[in-house]
Design a protein around this motif. Structure first.
Motif, PDB file in Angstrom:
ATOM      1  N   ILE A 173       0.836  -1.208   0.000  1.00 58.51           N
ATOM      2  CA  ILE A 173       0.000   0.000   0.000  1.00 58.51           C
ATOM      3  C   ILE A 173       0.866   1.252   0.000  1.00 58.51           C
ATOM      4  N   VAL A 174       1.885   1.278   0.857  1.00 54.05           N
ATOM      5  CA  VAL A 174       2.731   2.477   0.926  1.00 54.05           C
ATOM      6  C   VAL A 174       3.614   2.584  -0.308  1.00 54.05           C
ATOM      7  N   GLN A 175       4.075   1.454  -0.864  1.00 53.42           N
ATOM      8  CA  GLN A 175       4.903   1.529  -2.066  1.00 53.42           C
ATOM      9  C   GLN A 175       4.089   2.027  -3.257  1.00 53.42           C
ATOM     10  N   ASN A 176       2.831   1.586  -3.349  1.00 49.68           N
ATOM     11  CA  ASN A 176       1.950   2.108  -4.405  1.00 49.68           C
ATOM     12  C   ASN A 176       1.822   3.624  -4.301  1.00 49.68           C
ATOM     13  N   ALA A 177       1.639   4.124  -3.084  1.00 46.53           N
ATOM     14  CA  ALA A 177       1.466   5.566  -2.878  1.00 46.53           C
ATOM     15  C   ALA A 177       2.747   6.329  -3.200  1.00 46.53           C
TER      16      ALA A 177
END
Length: 327
Positions: A173-177
């Motif tokens: 989730i954080v890498q996507n963001a």
């Protein structure tokens, strides 16, 4: 080339002009060129008008997928010109979602856009094991917020897809963001991992996960950004609050990406900003083969257009990567 607002109505132009951060996004996407976009089941005025407005701005090239008679009836009633837009006739919303996903798999669409069907119907087609659009990365949602009085856009994740993500899921989730922030030109990406407090407390699981994510970033398991957490919302975005709490990291008080503990917290944060602070929230789902534009009937015109602009910029980035890989 025409200016980004050249073909829009005065009302749309005025709405965009009030949102300088979105205006910059829309201008950049206009230069990127419109990606062919499968619009699943645009059978009400909000969904169809959003696609038509985005097409007028050169943000997307819509392919309307749904019951043709219903789509044309909505257009006729509202006076929308869809004469140049391709329509693929389907009998109902589930078939619309499936056919829209097929267009992506066939290479005929570079983005997917939700129409007037339920989000679960669209995402159900997206996540199917054999016929969907999943990748090795977990699907997640980002709000790109335009907040009055806040100098830069703020990304909030995940407020729409993952209900109670695990630590492993939060990595994706954080890498996507982070990847999205880099595509949007944020420069230095500063991620605040949100909790109720800014100290690690074994009784609050989100603080433990925040500490773990920061250590994973230090070890290169998460890349492209500076992470800090746990941070409470005030000392994540307010320099004054961070100073009072004696927090001196590059993120504290200056976050441009907020990772929330769960969907409930993220949804309440985004909607509080929207309905109490007058913010707009462009929405995009990442982690699939193509960007997925999620809009709501409650979205403002600038938010709907900004969602399309974000998708256009992601599509351009992916085209560039593909060209480099072939070269």
């Amino acid at each position: 080339m025409d200016s980004p607002t050249a073909a829009t109505t005065p009302t749309v132009q005025a709405d965009i002009a009030r949102h300088k951060k979105y205006q910059r996004l829309i201008a950049a996407a206009h230069q990127a060129g419109p990606p062919p976009t499968a619009v699943a089941h645009p059978c009400d005025l909000s969904a169809l008008e959003g696609a038509v407005d985005a097409a007028r701005l050169g943000l997307i090239a819509p392919i309307l997928v749904g019951p043709e008679a219903r789509i044309r009836a909505v257009a006729d009633q509202a006076g929308l010109d869809i004469g140049t837009l391709p329509i693929i006739d389907t009998p109902h919303s589930v078939a619309s979602a499936q056919r829209a996903v097929e267009l992506v798999r066939e290479g005929k669409a570079e983005a997917l856009m939700k129409g007037s069907l339920h989000t679960d119907e669209l995402m159900g087609a997206v996540v199917k094991a054999d016929t969907g659009l999943r990748t090795a990365r977990r699907l997640s949602h980002c709000f790109v917020m335009d907040i009055p009085g806040h100098d830069d856009p703020l990304i909030i994740t995940d407020a729409a897809v993952n209900i109670a993500p695990t630590l492993a899921e939060k990595v994706d989730i954080v890498q996507n963001a982070i990847d999205l922030a880099l595509i949007l030109g944020f420069g230095e990406v500063r991620v605040a991992i949100l909790s109720a407090v800014e100290t690690v407390n074994p009784k609050i699981p989100s603080t433990i996960e925040a500490a773990a994510l920061c250590k994973m970033a230090e070890r290169g398991q998460i890349t492209g950004a500076i992470l800090d957490g746990p941070l409470a919302l005030d000392n994540a975005i307010s320099p004054q609050a961070a100073t009072i709490k004696h927090l001196t990291s590059p993120v504290a008080g200056h976050a441009n990406v907020i990772l929330v503990p769960d969907l409930e917290a993220g949804n309440m944060l985004a909607k509080s900003l929207t309905f109490l602070a007058g913010a707009d929230a462009a929405g995009i789902v990442l982690g699939a083969r193509v960007p997925i534009i999620l809009t709501s009937r409650a979205d403002s015109v600038p938010a709907r257009l900004a969602s399309c602009a974000v998708a256009a910029l992601i599509a351009r980035h992916r085209r560039t990567l593909s060209a480099k890989a072939v070269g």
